[in-house]
Structures are given as C-alpha cells and as structure tokens.
Design a protein around this motif. Structure first.
Motif, PDB file in Angstrom:
ATOM      1  N   SER A   1       0.865  -1.178   0.000  1.00  0.00           N
ATOM      2  CA  SER A   1       0.000   0.000   0.000  1.00  0.00           C
ATOM      3  C   SER A   1       0.901   1.227   0.000  1.00  0.00           C
ATOM      4  N   TYR A   2       0.421   2.289  -0.607  1.00  0.00           N
ATOM      5  CA  TYR A   2       1.240   3.502  -0.729  1.00  0.00           C
ATOM      6  C   TYR A   2       0.320   4.721  -0.860  1.00  0.00           C
ATOM      7  N   HIS A   3       0.879   5.881  -0.628  1.00  0.00           N
ATOM      8  CA  HIS A   3       0.086   7.104  -0.719  1.00  0.00           C
ATOM      9  C   HIS A   3      -0.343   7.330  -2.167  1.00  0.00           C
ATOM     10  N   PRO A   4      -1.649   7.620  -2.383  1.00  0.00           N
ATOM     11  CA  PRO A   4      -2.128   7.757  -3.767  1.00  0.00           C
ATOM     12  C   PRO A   4      -1.373   8.821  -4.576  1.00  0.00           C
ATOM     13  N   ARG A   5      -0.766   9.788  -3.875  1.00  0.00           N
ATOM     14  CA  ARG A   5      -0.007  10.803  -4.616  1.00  0.00           C
ATOM     15  C   ARG A   5       1.179  10.213  -5.370  1.00  0.00           C
ATOM     16  N   LEU A   6       1.591   9.041  -4.971  1.00  0.00           N
ATOM     17  CA  LEU A   6       2.762   8.426  -5.603  1.00  0.00           C
ATOM     18  C   LEU A   6       2.387   7.560  -6.797  1.00  0.00           C
ATOM     19  N   ARG A   7       1.130   7.629  -7.206  1.00  0.00           N
ATOM     20  CA  ARG A   7       0.674   6.625  -8.181  1.00  0.00           C
ATOM     21  C   ARG A   7       1.412   6.673  -9.513  1.00  0.00           C
ATOM     22  N   ASN A   8       1.998   7.809  -9.843  1.00  0.00           N
ATOM     23  CA  ASN A   8       2.688   7.893 -11.133  1.00  0.00           C
ATOM     24  C   ASN A   8       4.014   7.152 -11.152  1.00  0.00           C
ATOM     25  N   HIS A   9       4.602   6.965  -9.989  1.00  0.00           N
ATOM     26  CA  HIS A   9       5.923   6.334  -9.967  1.00  0.00           C
ATOM     27  C   HIS A   9       5.992   5.080  -9.125  1.00  0.00           C
ATOM     28  N   PHE A  10       5.286   5.100  -7.979  1.00  0.00           N
ATOM     29  CA  PHE A  10       5.519   4.043  -6.999  1.00  0.00           C
ATOM     30  C   PHE A  10       5.270   2.630  -7.527  1.00  0.00           C
ATOM     31  N   PRO A  11       4.142   2.373  -8.199  1.00  0.00           N
ATOM     32  CA  PRO A  11       3.870   0.963  -8.535  1.00  0.00           C
ATOM     33  C   PRO A  11       4.996   0.322  -9.338  1.00  0.00           C
ATOM     34  N   ASP A  12       5.463   0.994 -10.380  1.00  0.00           N
ATOM     35  CA  ASP A  12       6.516   0.398 -11.214  1.00  0.00           C
ATOM     36  C   ASP A  12       7.809   0.226 -10.436  1.00  0.00           C
ATOM     37  N   MET A  13       8.146   1.287  -9.682  1.00  0.00           N
ATOM     38  CA  MET A  13       9.381   1.251  -8.911  1.00  0.00           C
ATOM     39  C   MET A  13       9.324   0.137  -7.871  1.00  0.00           C
ATOM     40  N   PHE A  14       8.164   0.034  -7.201  1.00  0.00           N
ATOM     41  CA  PHE A  14       8.015  -0.956  -6.143  1.00  0.00           C
ATOM     42  C   PHE A  14       8.136  -2.374  -6.702  1.00  0.00           C
ATOM     43  N   VAL A  15       7.408  -2.651  -7.776  1.00  0.00           N
ATOM     44  CA  VAL A  15       7.402  -4.019  -8.302  1.00  0.00           C
ATOM     45  C   VAL A  15       8.821  -4.424  -8.706  1.00  0.00           C
ATOM     46  N   LYS A  16       9.516  -3.519  -9.369  1.00  0.00           N
ATOM     47  CA  LYS A  16      10.870  -3.838  -9.834  1.00  0.00           C
ATOM     48  C   LYS A  16      11.822  -4.065  -8.654  1.00  0.00           C
ATOM     49  N   SER A  17      11.826  -3.134  -7.709  1.00  0.00           N
ATOM     50  CA  SER A  17      12.796  -3.277  -6.624  1.00  0.00           C
ATOM     51  C   SER A  17      12.397  -4.400  -5.681  1.00  0.00           C
ATOM     52  N   GLU A  18      11.091  -4.584  -5.464  1.00  0.00           N
ATOM     53  CA  GLU A  18      10.683  -5.631  -4.527  1.00  0.00           C
ATOM     54  C   GLU A  18      10.966  -7.025  -5.102  1.00  0.00           C
ATOM     55  N   LEU A  19      10.806  -7.172  -6.410  1.00  0.00           N
ATOM     56  CA  LEU A  19      11.120  -8.484  -6.997  1.00  0.00           C
ATOM     57  C   LEU A  19      12.609  -8.794  -6.836  1.00  0.00           C
ATOM     58  N   ALA A  20      13.449  -7.772  -6.934  1.00  0.00           N
ATOM     59  CA  ALA A  20      14.887  -7.997  -6.735  1.00  0.00           C
ATOM     60  C   ALA A  20      15.167  -8.375  -5.278  1.00  0.00           C
ATOM     61  N   ILE A  21      14.510  -7.697  -4.349  1.00  0.00           N
ATOM     62  CA  ILE A  21      14.695  -7.987  -2.920  1.00  0.00           C
ATOM     63  C   ILE A  21      14.221  -9.411  -2.610  1.00  0.00           C
ATOM     64  N   LEU A  22      13.059  -9.756  -3.135  1.00  0.00           N
ATOM     65  CA  LEU A  22      12.492 -11.073  -2.829  1.00  0.00           C
ATOM     66  C   LEU A  22      13.313 -12.195  -3.455  1.00  0.00           C
ATOM     67  N   GLU A  23      13.913 -11.921  -4.591  1.00  0.00           N
ATOM     68  CA  GLU A  23      14.764 -12.944  -5.201  1.00  0.00           C
ATOM     69  C   GLU A  23      15.971 -13.209  -4.296  1.00  0.00           C
ATOM     70  N   GLN A  24      16.459 -12.173  -3.645  1.00  0.00           N
ATOM     71  CA  GLN A  24      17.558 -12.375  -2.686  1.00  0.00           C
ATOM     72  C   GLN A  24      17.097 -13.288  -1.542  1.00  0.00           C
ATOM     73  N   ASP A  25      15.891 -13.070  -1.058  1.00  0.00           N
ATOM     74  CA  ASP A  25      15.365 -13.920   0.018  1.00  0.00           C
ATOM     75  C   ASP A  25      15.152 -15.354  -0.461  1.00  0.00           C
ATOM     76  N   ARG A  26      14.573 -15.499  -1.652  1.00  0.00           N
ATOM     77  CA  ARG A  26      14.236 -16.843  -2.147  1.00  0.00           C
ATOM     78  C   ARG A  26      15.482 -17.722  -2.249  1.00  0.00           C
ATOM     79  N   ARG A  27      16.570 -17.130  -2.765  1.00  0.00           N
ATOM     80  CA  ARG A  27      17.790 -17.927  -2.956  1.00  0.00           C
ATOM     81  C   ARG A  27      18.285 -18.493  -1.632  1.00  0.00           C
ATOM     82  N   VAL A  28      18.203 -17.696  -0.596  1.00  0.00           N
ATOM     83  CA  VAL A  28      18.651 -18.180   0.715  1.00  0.00           C
ATOM     84  C   VAL A  28      17.651 -19.171   1.294  1.00  0.00           C
ATOM     85  N   LEU A  29      16.400 -18.797   1.217  1.00  0.00           N
ATOM     86  CA  LEU A  29      15.366 -19.546   1.936  1.00  0.00           C
ATOM     87  C   LEU A  29      15.126 -20.938   1.366  1.00  0.00           C
ATOM     88  N   GLU A  30      15.205 -21.068   0.044  1.00  0.00           N
ATOM     89  CA  GLU A  30      14.968 -22.398  -0.527  1.00  0.00           C
ATOM     90  C   GLU A  30      16.103 -23.360  -0.182  1.00  0.00           C
TER      91      GLU A  30
END
Ligand code: FES
Ligand SMILES: [Fe+2]
Length: 332
Positions: free
Chosen positions: A258-287
């Motif tokens: 969830s994020y402030h609606p004022r960020l709608r022009n940038h946040f979704p794309d930025m979040f998905v890209k950076s969060e997928l990179a972060i989660l891939e770091q977790d997945r490699r360790v966790l599996e």
C-alpha cells in the motif's frame, strides 16, 4: 500431535487475488487440497476440484446459473457441493454420493480467502488502512516458493539478515549489529519496531544514500505479515506478505504494497521492480534452508537476542500447532 494440515485448516488463507477470478472457474490449492473457485450471484463458492462422477477437473468446467458444470458429462454442483443435475439420467434421483466437499470463502483486501474447517479459529487480519480509501495498493506476481509458510514469515521478520542478504537493494553492510529491540506478543500475533539505516544504491547520477528508515513489523497468526517502511523524508509504504501453505514444505505468497495515492505515477513500477529484486535475494537463501518444514522446536538451531522477533513468532506458531494458547510458556 495434529498433522500440519489439520493444525492450519481452521484458519483463513488466501488462495487467489480477487482480480484473478472472473467468469470462469479457477483452480486453487491449499493444504494439500485441490480446490476450484467460482463466482456466484452473492459471493465466491469453493469446493474440491475432482468431480464425484469420474474424477474430472472441475476447473475445466463452466459456471452456470445452477452451479458449476463439469466439462466431462455435465454434472452440475451447487455452492454446497451437492450435485443438482445429472444430464444423462434426467428423470432419475440424483445418486447419494454425487457431491463434492464445499468450503467457506470470503473476499477482503483484494484477496479470496478460504477456510477448510467448518469453523475458523481466528478472524482475518485487521488492516483498516486498506479499506478507508486512504491508500492505493499494488500487487506483485504470485511467489511460488519451495519454502514452508512459517519460514517465509520468519524471513520477513528477520532483522539480522537485512545487511547480508539485501546488499545491493537496500541492505547496509556497514550496519551489522542489531541493537536491542522490544517484541510485542499478542494473542493474535507479534509486532516490533526498529530503525534501520537503509542504503539506497547509486542510481544514474545519484550517489548512494543512507536513510534511517523506521520498520514496523506486525504479524497476524498464522501467516500474515505487514511491514511498514517509513523513510525519514518520504511517504510510508507498507508491504503485506501472506504465505498460503500449499503443504508443510511449500507456500504461495500473496504479496502487495500500500502507498500514498499521490505516488501513483511512480511508486507501482518502482516498487514491483525493486521488490522483486529484494524477494529474489530472500528466495535464494530460503529455498536452501533445511529442514524445509518449519521446526516445531528450537533445538536444531542457535538463536541470539537479535533473532527475538522470528523466535517469538515461532513460539506462537508452535503453540498453534500443538493446540496450546499462544501466550503460554515457551516450549522446551
Ligand atoms: S466426470 Fe464430471 S460429469 Fe462425469
Ligand atoms: Fe529479506
């Protein structure tokens, strides 16, 4: 001791994002059980996926006004799982065994939740900020990992791994010590708050930047974690990770922010890209962590005060699994 499936059946678990379920039936899986979902005039129906006639996959069928119609011979099931129509024998009574198990489903927070037991042992998580219109949300693609749901939530709560696993995304290798922090234990979950000097890597012509980010952790048992990131000079954004147990060693995580609606022009794309990179770091360790199953004790690992939050979480999960109060004494 109850089996894993029996222990976690009386809880609500997400099985799909709401937007995935349209006019066609949808296959889902939860706690070793194959399910099919479909929309009715009043909500979502969910039953076992195997047709009682000759075992066809009901998710290949069709939604009709009378219920879900199997694609093999047209038997049709109502929301209670009873067969209401056997087209090959229109004048005959419906055979007694012509039914599939039906379960309860509810929709909230953009997710479809299912409880496999007749009564839920706990309500859904309470996230009012998602329902008052103050925040926008963005989902990530489903995370299907060979990781137990409990271990997934533990990594979300793991303070000490940030500087190691997340180097290059937001981890700060200079900050290895975990200062003492308090853990709040509640009957429904655990929570904590820490301040972490997150390191944003250099980007374009921007040099690397350290921001003292406040991380607020809030877990609802068994597998729903909420983690708010409040940088000093920017809006808060909050991630929600709900690990849905497919089996004891495998989960599907529903993850959104969830994020402030004022960020709608940038946040979704930025979040998905950076969060997928972060989660891939977790997945490699966790599996690679063993045992894959979430341990029912603390014997096979060595814990320190820095691990308090995942430890308190695990204490709660062990209590649920053993049918004890989550606030009870620590297990041996
Ligand atoms: S297998 Fe479903 S109707 Fe025959
Ligand atoms: Fe992580």
């Amino acid at each position: 001791m109850r089996s894993y499936v029996d222990a976690f059946s009386p809880y609500w678990h997400p099985v799909a994002f709401s937007h995935e379920l349209t006019g066609a039936p949808l296959a889902a899986h939860l706690l070793e059980t194959d399910l099919v979902l479909w929309r009715t005039g009043t909500g979502v129906a969910v039953t076992h996926r195997r047709c009682s006639h000759r075992g066809a996959d009901l998710s290949l069928g069709r939604v009709t006004p009378d219920g879900l119609r199997c694609g093999f011979h047209g038997w049709t099931y109502g929301v209670d799982g009873r067969c209401v129509r056997v087209p090959s024998q229109p004048g005959a009574p419906i055979p007694a065994g012509a039914r599939v198990s039906a379960f309860r489903a509810t929709e909230r927070y953009g997710l479809i939740w299912v409880c496999l037991a007749p009564e839920a042992a706990a309500p859904l998580p309470e996230w009012p900020e998602l329902e008052d219109g103050s925040m926008a949300t963005v989902p990530l693609p489903l995370l299907d990992w060979n990781v137990s749901a409990g271990r997934m939530i533990e990594v979300v709560l793991d303070v000490a791994h940030l500087s190691w696993v997340h180097e290059g995304t937001f981890g700060n290798p200079e900050q290895q010590e975990v200062p003492p922090y308090e853990v709040e234990r509640r009957p429904t979950g655990v929570g904590a708050r820490i301040v972490y000097p997150a390191l944003a890597p250099a980007m374009d012509d921007m040099p690397p930047r350290v921001d003292r980010t406040t991380l607020t952790y809030d877990v609802t048992f068994p597998f729903a974690a909420k983690l708010a990131f409040k940088p000093t000079l920017f809006y808060v954004h909050t991630v929600y990770a709900i690990a849905s147990p497919l089996s004891e060693e495998k989960m599907r995580c529903f993850y959104f922010a969830s994020y402030h609606p004022r960020l709608r022009n940038h946040f979704p794309d930025m979040f998905v890209k950076s969060e997928l990179a972060i989660l891939e770091q977790d997945r490699r360790v966790l599996e690679g962590v063993r045992p894959r199953a979430h341990p029912l004790d603390f014997a096979g690992e060595v814990h320190t005060p820095a691990d308090r939050l995942p430890i308190e979480y695990r204490r709660g999960i062990i209590a649920l699994r053993l049918g004890r109060p989550v606030d009870g004494p620590a297990p041996e």
